[in-house]
Design a protein around this motif. Structure first.
Motif, PDB file in Angstrom:
ATOM      1  N   MET A   1     -46.224  15.892  -9.441  1.00 35.52           N
ATOM      2  CA  MET A   1     -45.976  15.192  -8.166  1.00 35.52           C
ATOM      3  C   MET A   1     -47.142  15.350  -7.199  1.00 35.52           C
ATOM      4  SD  MET A   1     -43.136  17.965  -6.964  1.00 35.52           S
ATOM      5  CE  MET A   1     -42.866  18.588  -8.606  1.00 35.52           C
ATOM      6  N   SER A   2     -47.045  14.689  -6.025  1.00 34.71           N
ATOM      7  CA  SER A   2     -48.106  14.797  -5.017  1.00 34.71           C
ATOM      8  C   SER A   2     -47.723  15.834  -3.966  1.00 34.71           C
ATOM      9  CB  SER A   2     -48.335  13.443  -4.343  1.00 34.71           C
ATOM     10  OG  SER A   2     -47.242  13.159  -3.477  1.00 34.71           O
ATOM     11  N   LYS A   3     -48.719  16.280  -3.226  1.00 28.99           N
ATOM     12  CA  LYS A   3     -48.438  17.213  -2.123  1.00 28.99           C
ATOM     13  C   LYS A   3     -47.576  16.531  -1.057  1.00 28.99           C
ATOM     14  CE  LYS A   3     -52.588  20.102  -2.438  1.00 28.99           C
ATOM     15  NZ  LYS A   3     -53.697  20.719  -1.703  1.00 28.99           N
ATOM     16  N   ASN A   4     -47.794  15.241  -0.853  1.00 29.74           N
ATOM     17  CA  ASN A   4     -46.988  14.523   0.142  1.00 29.74           C
ATOM     18  C   ASN A   4     -45.508  14.532  -0.236  1.00 29.74           C
ATOM     19  OD1 ASN A   4     -48.480  13.428   2.422  1.00 29.74           O
ATOM     20  ND2 ASN A   4     -49.737  12.421   0.864  1.00 29.74           N
ATOM     21  N   TRP A   5     -45.235  14.382  -1.531  1.00 32.00           N
ATOM     22  CA  TRP A   5     -43.838  14.418  -1.976  1.00 32.00           C
ATOM     23  C   TRP A   5     -43.229  15.804  -1.705  1.00 32.00           C
ATOM     24  CZ3 TRP A   5     -39.674  11.807  -2.807  1.00 32.00           C
ATOM     25  CH2 TRP A   5     -38.634  12.342  -3.576  1.00 32.00           C
ATOM     26  N   VAL A   6     -44.006  16.840  -1.984  1.00 35.35           N
ATOM     27  CA  VAL A   6     -43.506  18.199  -1.716  1.00 35.35           C
ATOM     28  C   VAL A   6     -43.216  18.355  -0.219  1.00 35.35           C
ATOM     29  CG1 VAL A   6     -43.979  20.674  -1.906  1.00 35.35           C
ATOM     30  CG2 VAL A   6     -44.853  19.119  -3.660  1.00 35.35           C
ATOM     31  N   ALA A   7     -44.127  17.826   0.613  1.00 32.74           N
ATOM     32  CA  ALA A   7     -43.935  17.950   2.071  1.00 32.74           C
ATOM     33  C   ALA A   7     -42.636  17.288   2.506  1.00 32.74           C
ATOM     34  CB  ALA A   7     -45.124  17.327   2.802  1.00 32.74           C
ATOM     35  N   LYS A   8     -42.415  16.087   1.992  1.00 30.85           N
ATOM     36  CA  LYS A   8     -41.184  15.356   2.369  1.00 30.85           C
ATOM     37  C   LYS A   8     -39.944  16.106   1.889  1.00 30.85           C
ATOM     38  CE  LYS A   8     -38.648  11.193   0.913  1.00 30.85           C
ATOM     39  NZ  LYS A   8     -37.521  11.462   1.705  1.00 30.85           N
ATOM     40  N   CYS A   9     -39.978  16.562   0.631  1.00 30.75           N
ATOM     41  CA  CYS A   9     -38.816  17.277   0.077  1.00 30.75           C
ATOM     42  C   CYS A   9     -38.551  18.563   0.859  1.00 30.75           C
ATOM     43  CB  CYS A   9     -39.046  17.625  -1.394  1.00 30.75           C
ATOM     44  SG  CYS A   9     -39.056  16.178  -2.457  1.00 30.75           S
ATOM     45  N   LEU A  10     -39.618  19.241   1.238  1.00 32.54           N
ATOM     46  CA  LEU A  10     -39.451  20.492   1.978  1.00 32.54           C
ATOM     47  C   LEU A  10     -38.843  20.218   3.348  1.00 32.54           C
ATOM     48  CD1 LEU A  10     -39.836  23.489   2.247  1.00 32.54           C
ATOM     49  CD2 LEU A  10     -42.246  23.127   2.784  1.00 32.54           C
ATOM     50  N   SER A  11     -39.378  19.199   4.013  1.00 27.87           N
ATOM     51  CA  SER A  11     -38.846  18.841   5.338  1.00 27.87           C
ATOM     52  C   SER A  11     -37.350  18.499   5.237  1.00 27.87           C
ATOM     53  CB  SER A  11     -39.641  17.640   5.866  1.00 27.87           C
ATOM     54  OG  SER A  11     -39.331  17.386   7.193  1.00 27.87           O
ATOM     55  N   ASP A  12     -36.988  17.741   4.207  1.00 31.01           N
ATOM     56  CA  ASP A  12     -35.582  17.358   4.013  1.00 31.01           C
ATOM     57  C   ASP A  12     -34.716  18.583   3.684  1.00 31.01           C
ATOM     58  OD1 ASP A  12     -36.383  14.802   4.432  1.00 31.01           O
ATOM     59  OD2 ASP A  12     -36.229  14.145   2.331  1.00 31.01           O
ATOM     60  N   ALA A  13     -35.252  19.477   2.848  1.00 33.01           N
ATOM     61  CA  ALA A  13     -34.473  20.670   2.454  1.00 33.01           C
ATOM     62  C   ALA A  13     -34.214  21.562   3.668  1.00 33.01           C
ATOM     63  CB  ALA A  13     -35.216  21.444   1.365  1.00 33.01           C
ATOM     64  N   ILE A  14     -35.213  21.673   4.523  1.00 37.60           N
ATOM     65  CA  ILE A  14     -35.035  22.484   5.745  1.00 37.60           C
ATOM     66  C   ILE A  14     -33.942  21.849   6.605  1.00 37.60           C
ATOM     67  CG2 ILE A  14     -36.151  23.158   7.906  1.00 37.60           C
ATOM     68  CD1 ILE A  14     -38.793  23.393   6.257  1.00 37.60           C
ATOM     69  N   ALA A  15     -34.013  20.532   6.734  1.00 39.31           N
ATOM     70  CA  ALA A  15     -32.999  19.836   7.545  1.00 39.31           C
ATOM     71  C   ALA A  15     -31.603  20.056   6.948  1.00 39.31           C
ATOM     72  CB  ALA A  15     -33.335  18.351   7.625  1.00 39.31           C
ATOM     73  N   ARG A  16     -31.487  19.956   5.632  1.00 39.36           N
ATOM     74  CA  ARG A  16     -30.177  20.165   4.974  1.00 39.36           C
ATOM     75  C   ARG A  16     -29.647  21.571   5.244  1.00 39.36           C
ATOM     76  NH1 ARG A  16     -32.470  17.383   0.707  1.00 39.36           N
ATOM     77  NH2 ARG A  16     -32.983  19.247  -0.505  1.00 39.36           N
ATOM     78  N   SER A  17     -30.573  22.535   5.278  1.00 39.35           N
ATOM     79  CA  SER A  17     -30.133  23.930   5.445  1.00 39.35           C
ATOM     80  C   SER A  17     -29.627  24.199   6.856  1.00 39.35           C
ATOM     81  CB  SER A  17     -31.286  24.892   5.139  1.00 39.35           C
ATOM     82  OG  SER A  17     -32.188  24.952   6.229  1.00 39.35           O
ATOM     83  N   GLY A  18     -30.073  23.381   7.808  1.00 40.04           N
ATOM     84  CA  GLY A  18     -29.646  23.559   9.203  1.00 40.04           C
ATOM     85  C   GLY A  18     -30.246  24.802   9.846  1.00 40.04           C
ATOM     86  N   ARG A  19     -31.264  25.379   9.235  1.00 36.97           N
ATOM     87  CA  ARG A  19     -31.843  26.627   9.744  1.00 36.97           C
ATOM     88  C   ARG A  19     -33.182  26.379  10.431  1.00 36.97           C
ATOM     89  NH1 ARG A  19     -29.924  31.532   7.549  1.00 36.97           N
ATOM     90  NH2 ARG A  19     -28.134  31.141   6.226  1.00 36.97           N
ATOM     91  N   THR A  20     -33.561  27.350  11.258  1.00 35.91           N
ATOM     92  CA  THR A  20     -34.893  27.316  11.841  1.00 35.91           C
ATOM     93  C   THR A  20     -35.868  27.770  10.765  1.00 35.91           C
ATOM     94  OG1 THR A  20     -33.980  27.924  13.958  1.00 35.91           O
ATOM     95  CG2 THR A  20     -36.347  28.223  13.696  1.00 35.91           C
ATOM     96  N   ALA A  21     -36.926  26.984  10.604  1.00 36.49           N
ATOM     97  CA  ALA A  21     -37.869  27.310   9.530  1.00 36.49           C
ATOM     98  C   ALA A  21     -39.295  27.339  10.049  1.00 36.49           C
ATOM     99  CB  ALA A  21     -37.754  26.285   8.404  1.00 36.49           C
ATOM    100  N   SER A  22     -40.093  28.102   9.348  1.00 32.90           N
ATOM    101  CA  SER A  22     -41.520  28.163   9.647  1.00 32.90           C
ATOM    102  C   SER A  22     -42.273  27.902   8.357  1.00 32.90           C
ATOM    103  CB  SER A  22     -41.842  29.554  10.204  1.00 32.90           C
ATOM    104  OG  SER A  22     -43.215  29.794  10.104  1.00 32.90           O
TER     105      SER A  22
END
Ligand SMILES: Cc1ncc(C[n+]2csc(CCOP(=O)(O)OP(=O)(O)O)c2C)c(N)n1
Ligand SMILES: [Mg+2]
Length: 573
Positions: free
Chosen positions: A384-405
């Motif tokens: 996959m691309s780094k952009n795909w990882v970025a999008k998936c990570l952003s979405d996963a953080i949102a799903r978790s409902g947690r504050t992330a760094s």
């Protein structure tokens, strides 16, 4: 406390004084110059001195990176203690990165004994001779704003106070103190430690007239634009700047940004491309931006006014940096933003101009977000691309409902991510001393146990971080950092740099470009597994969202570190 109170070994006194100065952790890597430090520390603990936590970090680069990250999370000055010249040498890249990021950091290292005999602490082993240098401090002098070699034991309290205050003064940065072993072996009276700090940091702030001038320029500008690279310094700065650009409809460009200065999905955030905005702007405000654009490509209009804001807005430590500066506002970035917001609150925007601008910028921002999403989706491949990882990570953080760094070192790009708070995203410093990313994330996690912390790093960057040391520390300190190795089996950035300069050259046409491959690629899961991390290898884009959810579950529920070895294609993003 009475004057008759027993003495304390200087090695221990240092820690007690650091505690008085507000230090939580001393990131340490010890050696044979450390007996008075280790003995003193145990003695100070036995004598009930309040002490910071002294923690073993098995590589100096990791110690420096952790201090860097701990500062990012807390804004507090940090302390690192290393072994003589060799330990210091391993910490130099960290000092360069810390200096670049204006990290207030008290760096100490031992100094091999000066004397060959007759003193308590004199040389006992051949390295006492082997590690002697004519000028040990020269190793870090360029990256520090003050240095000294301790000469007498009774200097220690005032010296630490002074070192700490200087490092925390505007512009902040590392300072260095070298500690000869014989002096560390001496004792001082304990009551010397009981005084409150003797020196406070000096804070510079921008001149009121200059703040008013900039407020006038903003109010009068037709096409103002902000270039921001190193964030706003604090959460209040982040929120205030977001409101300010919203009120005045000022677009914000994050070309090579290390951290966002406003919400990345705010309609005033128009992404990272200075074109066409820079040519059309009549007012350009650079907020803590060392290299806000590429002078060879991006050319501001000759009539534009250009303003630099930051702790050292002309970047005086950088010999060549000739971005024009018609107005320079020196001071902590957050203070300047707050003062500017106050000054602008007394002015009234020209509604017609501002609303027309708002429409234009909002449209551009929406187009940018859409383009980022499309780019990310196109990268859902195997690998996959780094952009795909970025999008998936952003979405996963949102799903978790947690504050992330999220820390990125040749890791996820900012573009596809929705970052909604200060410290939500940090890219490697422009000093580029690789191996900073994972340790910095660990420092953030140490400071913020409740935050979901991701270190997203290229495979090369991961190796530079001394990963065995990192995973050992994560296990020892129970830091549930989620490391995402973006593994393309090469130093892609180096390869892309070559093809950028010589697109049709021999290197570009070679089957394997010289000096860029990391093949055969190690199985990085085994490295983390050695420290009992939860590990997974992710080969296909479709598998990533669930792998990230599992990683978050393990990190939050089991409080265990995680490593995802994510297979990335050869594109740059
Ligand atoms: C300490 C240090 N050594 C070397 C470099 C030069 N350098 C810059 S980018 C890079 C490659 C990074 O590779 P990786 O982390 O795998 O990311 P990729 O470009 O492959 O995505 C190197 C070696 C550096 N910046 N710092
Ligand atoms: Mg790589």
């Amino acid at each position: 406390m009475s004057a008759s109170e027993p003495d304390i070994t200087l090695g221990g006194a240092i820690f007690a004084r650091l505690k008085t100065l507000g230090v939580d952790y001393v990131f340490c890597n010890s050696g044979t110059d450390f007996p008075p430090i280790i003995e003193g520390l145990a003695e100070a603990a036995a004598k009930d001195e309040l002490l910071p936590q002294a923690i073993v970090i098995p590589h100096e680069h990791v110690a420096m990176g952790m201090a860097h990250g701990y500062w990012q999370a807390t804004g507090k000055p940090q302390a690192v203690m290393l072994h003589t010249n060799v330990g210091l040498a391993n910490g130099v890249i960290g000092a360069i990165n810390a200096s670049h990021d204006n990290v207030p950091l008290l760096l100490m290292s031992g100094r091999t004994p000066v004397t060959e005999k007759d003193h308590f602490g004199s040389r006992t082993v051949p390295i006492g001779w082997g590690q002697e240098m004519r000028d040990q401090t020269a190793l870090v002098r360029e990256a520090t704003k003050w240095d000294y070699e301790l000469k007498f034991a009774d200097q220690i309290v005032e010296l630490l106070d002074r070192a700490y205050a200087i490092s925390d003064s505007t512009p902040k940065g590392p300072v260095y103190l070298s500690l000869p072993r014989e002096v560390l072996c001496k004792s001082i009276k304990r009551e010397a430690l009981k005084t409150p700090p003797t020196m406070v940091a000096a804070k510079t702030s921008a001149h009121t007239d200059d703040i008013e001038k900039l407020a006038d320029w903003i109010a009068a500008a037709k096409s103002p634009v902000i270039f921001s690279q190193r964030g706003t310094g604090t959460a209040v700065g982040f929120e205030t700047l977001t409101e300010l650009v919203d009120d005045w409809a000022i677009p914000v460009i994050t070309w090579w940004a290390q951290s966002p200065a406003i919400l990345t999905r705010h309609p005033m955030h128009i992404g990272s491309d200075p074109t066409p905005w820079i040519a059309e702007a009549d007012l350009i405000v650079c907020i803590d931006a060392l290299a806000p654009w590429m002078p060879d490509h991006h050319v501001p209009c000759r009539d534009a006014s250009i303003v630099n804001i930051g702790p050292n807005p002309l970047f005086s430590r950088t010999p060549v940096r000739n971005f024009r500066s018609d107005l320079a506002l020196a001071g902590e970035t957050v203070d300047t933003i707050m003062a500017l917001a106050d000054a602008l609150a007394k002015r009234t925007p020209d509604e017609a101009i501002v609303e027309e601008r708002r429409q234009r910028v909002t449209n551009a921002s929406a187009a940018y977000v859409q383009q980022q999403a499309q780019k990310a989706d196109a990268g859902n491949e195997s690998p996959m691309s780094k952009n795909w990882v970025a999008k998936c990570l952003s979405d996963a953080i949102a799903r978790s409902g947690r504050t992330a760094s999220v820390t990125s070192e040749l890791g996820v790009p900012l573009g596809p991510m929705s970052i909604d708070h200060f410290n939500g995203f940090r890219q490697e410093p422009h000093s580029g001393g690789l191996g900073y990313g994972l340790p910095a994330a660990m420092g953030i996690q140490l400071a913020e146990p409740g935050t979901l912390v991701f270190a997203t790093v290229g495979d090369g960057s991961y190796v530079f971080a001394n990963p065995t040391a990192c995973h050992q520390v994560c296990e020892a300190l129970q830091l549930p950092v989620i490391t995402c190795v973006l593994n393309n089996g090469e130093w892609g950035a180096v390869r892309h740099c070559v093809t950028g300069l010589y697109p049709d050259g021999y290197a570009a046409k070679a089957n394997t470009m010289p000096l860029t491959t990391l093949q055969p690629s190690p199985d990085f899961t085994l490295v983390a597994k050695a420290s009992r991390a939860h590990v997974e290898r992710v080969e296909t884009g479709d598998d990533l969202p669930a792998a990230l959810d599992r990683a978050i579950h393990v990190a939050t529920q089991e409080r265990k570190q995680v490593l995802l070895d994510i297979q990335i294609n050869g594109n740059q993003t």
